[in-house]
Design a protein around this motif. Structure first.
Motif, mmCIF file in Angstrom:
data_model
loop_
_atom_site.group_PDB
_atom_site.id
_atom_site.type_symbol
_atom_site.label_atom_id
_atom_site.label_comp_id
_atom_site.label_asym_id
_atom_site.label_seq_id
_atom_site.Cartn_x
_atom_site.Cartn_y
_atom_site.Cartn_z
ATOM 1 N N GLN A 6 0.853 -1.177 0.000
ATOM 2 C CA GLN A 6 0.000 0.000 0.000
ATOM 3 C C GLN A 6 0.896 1.236 0.000
ATOM 4 O O GLN A 6 2.032 1.187 0.493
ATOM 5 N N ALA A 7 0.370 2.331 -0.537
ATOM 6 C CA ALA A 7 1.189 3.541 -0.648
ATOM 7 C C ALA A 7 0.310 4.777 -0.641
ATOM 8 O O ALA A 7 -0.838 4.753 -1.099
ATOM 9 N N ILE A 8 0.858 5.865 -0.123
ATOM 10 C CA ILE A 8 0.199 7.168 -0.108
ATOM 11 C C ILE A 8 1.067 8.137 -0.902
ATOM 12 O O ILE A 8 2.266 8.276 -0.625
ATOM 13 N N VAL A 9 0.475 8.802 -1.880
ATOM 14 C CA VAL A 9 1.232 9.673 -2.784
ATOM 15 C C VAL A 9 1.606 10.977 -2.079
ATOM 16 O O VAL A 9 0.739 11.681 -1.547
ATOM 17 N N LEU A 10 2.891 11.304 -2.086
ATOM 18 C CA LEU A 10 3.369 12.539 -1.462
ATOM 19 C C LEU A 10 3.630 13.648 -2.476
ATOM 20 O O LEU A 10 3.390 14.821 -2.200
ATOM 21 N N SER A 11 4.148 13.289 -3.638
ATOM 22 C CA SER A 11 4.455 14.309 -4.646
ATOM 23 C C SER A 11 4.593 13.661 -6.016
ATOM 24 O O SER A 11 4.801 12.447 -6.128
#
Length: 239
Positions: A6-11
């Motif tokens: 899982q991943a959360i987009v930062l930039s």
């Protein structure tokens, strides 16, 4: 090594004509950057690009190489689909601001499950609730737990708070000290959950003042922290 995370987009950053460099906070390996080759070239690629909006929560199948700074995404799909985070003007300004703060503070390529869970659950909370004007204040304050400089909660009855030491004090011992209205807001937020955040009533002036204090708190404890460029936009939206 092919892994699913899982991943959360930062930039995200455009690279050359048709590529994107996307940085995410991943559940398995902390902060990782990915090169999406040719993603801007075709309509199919543009659909994939839409997944990588700021703070989107994704499930990624990636080729991970610990000796490389840029990794490869084999497959991407939404982990959670937001209802309002990218369409509600107040929430989207908070998203832009917090993504910049997180890009500034999260650097480590190592797993931190509790931090990932905090980001995941609070973003879902923001997406689901209408009242959000003080969300970013409580988010930043609680984030300091995971970054290692959460305020010492005792003795909270003291009339000063030393930003440099992160402690409540009986007298002013540093130029980085707050008191009065700003101290009362800090104490109120320390005793507030996201569910009870609607009970915290602040004027736009109080909100901006306390946000500047929180950013100074971050600067004092994180040597590389820079004031977000999106701060002005956030202040204008909440005025």
């Amino acid at each position: 090594m092919v892994i699913t995370t899982q991943a959360i987009v930062l930039s995200k950053l455009r690279y050359r004509d048709n590529d994107l460099i996307v940085t995410c906070y991943t559940q398995q390996h902390g902060v990782l950057s990915f090169l999406l080759r040719g993603v801007l070239k075709s309509k199919k690629g543009l659909t994939k690009t839409a997944y990588f909006q700021l703070l989107s929560q994704l499930q990624l199948v990636i080729v991970y190489n610990p000796n490389r700074s840029l990794h490869t995404v084999k497959e991407a799909k939404p982990q959670h689909v937001y209802n309002s985070l990218h369409t509600h003007i107040l929430k989207s300004s908070i998203v832009m601001f917090l993504a910049e703060v997180l890009s500034n503070t999260l650097k480590e390529e190592e797993q931190n499950q509790t931090l990932y869970s905090y980001l995941e659950t609070t973003l879902l909370w923001l997406d689901a609730h209408q009242e959000c004007s003080n969300f970013h204040l409580l988010f930043l304050l609680k984030l300091t737990k995971y970054l290692g400089f959460y305020p010492e909660s005792t003795p909270i009855q003291h009339t000063f708070f030393n930003l440099q030491d992160g402690t409540f004090e009986a007298s002013q011992n540093s130029k980085y000290t707050i008191s009065g209205d700003e101290l009362n807001i800090l104490k109120q937020l320390l005793n507030t959950t996201f569910e009870d955040l609607y009970q915290v009533k602040l004027t736009s002036k109080q909100r901006q003042s306390f946000l500047n204090i929180m950013l100074q708190y971050y600067e004092l404890h994180l040597g590389t922290f820079k004031k977000p460029k999106s701060l002005q936009v956030l202040n204008e939206v909440f005025n």
